[in-house]
Structures are given as C-alpha cells and as structure tokens.
Motif scaffolding. Structure first.
Motif, mmCIF file in Angstrom:
data_model
loop_
_atom_site.group_PDB
_atom_site.id
_atom_site.type_symbol
_atom_site.label_atom_id
_atom_site.label_comp_id
_atom_site.label_asym_id
_atom_site.label_seq_id
_atom_site.Cartn_x
_atom_site.Cartn_y
_atom_site.Cartn_z
ATOM 1 N N PRO A 23 32.581 43.842 38.041
ATOM 2 C CA PRO A 23 32.711 44.920 37.046
ATOM 3 C C PRO A 23 33.860 45.874 37.369
ATOM 4 C CG PRO A 23 30.790 45.269 38.462
ATOM 5 C CD PRO A 23 31.358 43.940 38.839
ATOM 6 N N ALA A 24 34.469 46.346 36.327
ATOM 7 C CA ALA A 24 35.588 47.297 36.477
ATOM 8 C C ALA A 24 35.021 48.699 36.638
ATOM 9 C CB ALA A 24 36.494 47.215 35.262
ATOM 10 N N LEU A 25 34.744 49.081 37.866
ATOM 11 C CA LEU A 25 34.129 50.387 38.143
ATOM 12 C C LEU A 25 35.085 51.361 38.820
ATOM 13 C CD1 LEU A 25 30.639 49.190 39.467
ATOM 14 C CD2 LEU A 25 31.180 50.093 37.196
ATOM 15 N N TYR A 26 36.281 50.918 39.143
ATOM 16 C CA TYR A 26 37.203 51.748 39.921
ATOM 17 C C TYR A 26 38.397 52.147 39.066
ATOM 18 C CZ TYR A 26 34.446 50.027 43.796
ATOM 19 O OH TYR A 26 33.405 49.723 44.632
ATOM 20 N N LYS A 27 38.760 53.416 39.190
ATOM 21 C CA LYS A 27 39.922 53.891 38.424
ATOM 22 C C LYS A 27 40.742 54.821 39.308
ATOM 23 C CE LYS A 27 41.206 55.569 33.884
ATOM 24 N NZ LYS A 27 42.273 54.653 33.596
ATOM 25 N N CYS A 28 42.045 54.699 39.215
ATOM 26 C CA CYS A 28 42.932 55.586 39.977
ATOM 27 C C CYS A 28 43.697 56.449 38.983
ATOM 28 C CB CYS A 28 43.911 54.775 40.824
ATOM 29 S SG CYS A 28 45.070 55.844 41.700
ATOM 30 N N PHE A 29 43.502 57.757 39.072
ATOM 31 C CA PHE A 29 44.211 58.671 38.165
ATOM 32 C C PHE A 29 45.570 59.066 38.717
ATOM 33 C CE2 PHE A 29 39.773 59.198 36.865
ATOM 34 C CZ PHE A 29 39.896 59.036 35.495
ATOM 35 N N MET A 30 45.848 58.667 39.965
ATOM 36 C CA MET A 30 47.176 58.964 40.525
ATOM 37 C C MET A 30 48.181 57.889 40.106
ATOM 38 S SD MET A 30 46.041 60.352 44.296
ATOM 39 C CE MET A 30 47.534 61.152 44.837
ATOM 40 N N CYS A 31 47.717 56.670 39.881
ATOM 41 C CA CYS A 31 48.587 55.631 39.325
ATOM 42 C C CYS A 31 48.745 55.909 37.829
ATOM 43 C CB CYS A 31 47.950 54.256 39.500
ATOM 44 S SG CYS A 31 48.090 53.541 41.125
ATOM 45 N N PHE A 32 49.926 55.662 37.326
ATOM 46 C CA PHE A 32 50.162 55.946 35.909
ATOM 47 C C PHE A 32 49.604 54.810 35.060
ATOM 48 C CE2 PHE A 32 53.045 56.234 32.151
ATOM 49 C CZ PHE A 32 52.584 57.466 31.708
ATOM 50 N N GLN A 33 48.622 55.132 34.247
ATOM 51 C CA GLN A 33 48.028 54.207 33.283
ATOM 52 C C GLN A 33 47.468 52.936 33.912
ATOM 53 O OE1 GLN A 33 51.071 53.712 30.207
ATOM 54 N NE2 GLN A 33 50.080 55.331 29.062
ATOM 55 N N LEU A 34 46.847 53.065 35.086
ATOM 56 C CA LEU A 34 46.192 51.902 35.686
ATOM 57 C C LEU A 34 44.835 51.726 35.008
ATOM 58 C CD1 LEU A 34 46.677 49.878 38.102
ATOM 59 C CD2 LEU A 34 45.057 51.273 39.369
ATOM 60 N N PRO A 35 44.554 50.528 34.482
ATOM 61 C CA PRO A 35 43.254 50.342 33.804
ATOM 62 C C PRO A 35 42.118 50.295 34.825
ATOM 63 C CG PRO A 35 44.449 48.272 33.922
ATOM 64 C CD PRO A 35 45.364 49.316 34.478
ATOM 65 N N PRO A 36 40.858 50.400 34.372
ATOM 66 C CA PRO A 36 39.737 50.257 35.306
ATOM 67 C C PRO A 36 39.735 48.856 35.907
ATOM 68 C CG PRO A 36 38.959 50.758 33.071
ATOM 69 C CD PRO A 36 40.421 50.623 32.993
ATOM 70 N N LEU A 37 39.477 48.790 37.209
ATOM 71 C CA LEU A 37 39.561 47.505 37.913
ATOM 72 C C LEU A 37 38.337 47.289 38.784
ATOM 73 C CD1 LEU A 37 43.273 47.703 39.149
ATOM 74 C CD2 LEU A 37 42.424 46.425 37.182
ATOM 75 N N CYS A 38 38.183 46.048 39.261
ATOM 76 C CA CYS A 38 37.116 45.751 40.215
ATOM 77 C C CYS A 38 37.588 46.171 41.613
ATOM 78 C CB CYS A 38 36.774 44.266 40.190
ATOM 79 S SG CYS A 38 38.064 43.219 40.861
ATOM 80 N N GLU A 39 36.670 46.082 42.572
ATOM 81 C CA GLU A 39 36.990 46.561 43.924
ATOM 82 C C GLU A 39 38.195 45.828 44.520
ATOM 83 O OE1 GLU A 39 33.621 47.242 46.615
ATOM 84 O OE2 GLU A 39 34.784 46.199 48.133
ATOM 85 N N GLN A 40 38.198 44.495 44.410
ATOM 86 C CA GLN A 40 39.290 43.727 45.014
ATOM 87 C C GLN A 40 40.624 44.031 44.323
ATOM 88 O OE1 GLN A 40 39.142 41.947 47.850
ATOM 89 N NE2 GLN A 40 41.363 41.970 47.606
ATOM 90 N N CYS A 41 40.617 44.117 43.012
ATOM 91 C CA CYS A 41 41.875 44.342 42.286
ATOM 92 C C CYS A 41 42.412 45.753 42.528
ATOM 93 C CB CYS A 41 41.692 44.088 40.791
ATOM 94 S SG CYS A 41 41.485 42.342 40.428
ATOM 95 N N VAL A 42 41.509 46.744 42.684
ATOM 96 C CA VAL A 42 42.018 48.102 42.929
ATOM 97 C C VAL A 42 42.661 48.167 44.317
ATOM 98 C CG1 VAL A 42 40.047 49.366 43.931
ATOM 99 C CG2 VAL A 42 41.532 50.497 42.309
ATOM 100 N N LYS A 43 42.122 47.383 45.259
ATOM 101 C CA LYS A 43 42.746 47.333 46.590
ATOM 102 C C LYS A 43 44.110 46.636 46.498
ATOM 103 C CE LYS A 43 38.967 45.755 48.864
ATOM 104 N NZ LYS A 43 38.147 45.286 49.980
ATOM 105 N N ASP A 44 44.155 45.534 45.777
ATOM 106 C CA ASP A 44 45.431 44.806 45.620
ATOM 107 C C ASP A 44 46.479 45.682 44.932
ATOM 108 O OD1 ASP A 44 44.190 42.666 46.761
ATOM 109 O OD2 ASP A 44 43.874 41.573 44.874
ATOM 110 N N ALA A 45 46.035 46.484 43.966
ATOM 111 C CA ALA A 45 46.976 47.322 43.207
ATOM 112 C C ALA A 45 47.560 48.455 44.053
ATOM 113 C CB ALA A 45 46.282 47.896 41.985
ATOM 114 N N HIS A 46 46.910 48.747 45.206
ATOM 115 C CA HIS A 46 47.373 49.875 46.019
ATOM 116 C C HIS A 46 48.029 49.455 47.323
ATOM 117 C CE1 HIS A 46 45.015 52.083 43.116
ATOM 118 N NE2 HIS A 46 45.801 53.103 43.431
ATOM 119 N N LYS A 47 48.486 48.228 47.361
ATOM 120 C CA LYS A 47 49.182 47.747 48.570
ATOM 121 C C LYS A 47 50.357 48.664 48.924
ATOM 122 C CE LYS A 47 51.895 43.691 49.813
ATOM 123 N NZ LYS A 47 52.372 42.391 49.311
#
Ligand SMILES: [Zn+2]
Ligand SMILES: [Zn+2]
Ligand SMILES: [Zn+2]
Length: 245
Positions: A23-47
């Motif tokens: 489930p897409a439960l994670y959101k980052c408001f510091m990234c510009f327009q990052l959609p809600p993501l799952c735990e693994q994808c939010v980690k990958d997006a913040h490399k």
C-alpha cells in the motif's frame, strides 16, 4: 491546508511499483510532487535525498517518521550505491546536521582498499558532501549546505551559532528541541574548521600540517586602498621625511 495533504491514492496500490500488496502509505512533502509510495519505493526514491522527513499515514492522519526508522541505509561513496567491498560489513550510526534538521542515519562506509588509512572515515564522509565534526573516528557530520547556509546567515543576520543549532533542533521536532540531540559543540568546531579550510582554498594555500607553517599574511585580503609602492604612491616617496611619506 487539508487540500495539500489530501490524496485519494493513499492506501491504494503503490504509484511506482503498482504492487497491490504494497500500500502507498508514505509521502514526502520535501520532494516536489512525489506521489504516495510504498515503503520500498519511498526508500528507493530517496537514495539521493536521504535527509528528507517522510510522513506515514497511520490512524487516519500523517505522522512524521525518519527514513532510518524504516531501514534506510545511506551508502557513502560509489554515488549512493553500496560499496562492493562492504557487503558483509555492518553499518555505522551517524548524526547528520542538515538544512532540514538533525538526523540519525545508518550508513555503510566504503571499504575499498586504499593506501592511506589515516583519516579515511572523515574523507569518505566529505567526499559524500558531509563535513565531519572531527577527523578522528567522526560520528557527527554536517552537510555543506547547512554550513554554507549558516555562513550566509552570519553575514546577513544577527543569528548566533547556538541560536542556529536551536533552530535546527526545532526544525527536526517543531514542538520541542529536546527530541533531537544537542550537537552545538560539534557544529561550532566544524564551522570554524570549514571556514578556515575555505580560506585556505581561496588563497591557494595548503593546510599547515601538510606544508609546514603558514606564511604571515598568506590569508590576508589585498587592500587596494592601502599604500602600494609603484601603484598608488608618488615616486620618490622613500627619500621624503618619514612624517611626509
Ligand atoms: Zn512501491
Ligand atoms: Zn523526499
Ligand atoms: Zn568502496
């Protein structure tokens, strides 16, 4: 205010991997327009943005969490990829001062063989844009952004270093500075060292330990208004009485 946070996709399938069971439960408001993501994808997006605050949807509201709390590991060196020689090695804990606050991170150091072992951890940190608070076994580091930011603030405002550190702690936790570590002492030391090294670089000087003592005046700024023989002094000034020179 709610319009900013409202997103009907929260709780649905992840917007990146599209796996129904994530489930897409994670959101980052510091990234510009990052959609809600799952735990693994939010980690990958913040490399390449490991110090962002993440919000997780829990109990019908967003709660702030750190990336480290969901198992995110910062890889030092190798452009954010794990060191090929560090697969079996354990991670180290660092406290990082960033423009967005003070973060506890788990980091995997670079274990590639090098000739010079002395100060290696500090140099690995600095090559990853983290200025170490000390060059011997550093456990605290500052991003170059937070050091440069504070330097500019000292030139434009009357903020003190201790006031800035309190701001960083409140930036980490809005309600109480006591929720994050006090790293003022480390910040003072690192900032002074950073400014000194910046001065050396701008004047093309080596650090004193590498090249003996610094020459007197080697870090002085040229003053065009001061008397300069051959430039702004009348010829024959040496022969005039001292009081008329
Ligand atoms: Zn995903
Ligand atoms: Zn982010
Ligand atoms: Zn390596």
């Amino acid at each position: 205010m709610h319009e900013r946070e409202h997103d009907s996709r929260i709780g649905g399938a992840c917007m990146r991997c599209h796996v129904e069971t994530r489930p897409a439960l994670y959101k980052c408001f510091m990234c510009f327009q990052l959609p809600p993501l799952c735990e693994q994808c939010v980690k990958d997006a913040h490399k390449h943005a490991p110090f962002h605050d993440i919000q997780v949807w829990r109990n019908n509201c967003f709660s702030r969490i750190t990336l480290a709390s969901i198992g995110f590991v910062v890889n030092l060196g190798h452009d954010g990829d794990p060191c090929p020689h560090g697969a079996a090695k354990s991670t180290s804990k660092y406290t990082v001062l960033h423009e967005g606050g003070i973060h506890e991170v788990q980091a995997l150091r670079c274990f590639c063989p090098v000739r010079e072992e002395k100060g290696r951890d500090a140099m690995t940190l600095w090559r990853s844009d983290l200025f170490p608070a000390t060059f011997l076994r550093p456990q605290t580091a500052m991003t170059s952004g937070v050091l440069r930011g504070f330097h500019l603030l000292t030139l434009t405002t009357k903020v003190t270093a201790s006031g800035f550190c309190t701001y960083l702690r409140r930036r980490t936790s809005y309600w109480s500075k006591d929720d994050s570590k006090d790293r003022a002492r480390e910040f003072f030391m690192a900032f002074r060292m950073f400014c000194f090294l910046l001065q050396l670089k701008r004047h093309a000087q080596s650090p004193p330990s590498l090249d003996g003592e610094l020459r007197a005046g080697s870090l002085a700024i040229f003053c065009a208004a001061c008397p300069q023989p051959g430039i702004n002094m009348t010829p024959g000034w040496e022969s005039r009485p001292r009081e008329k020179q």
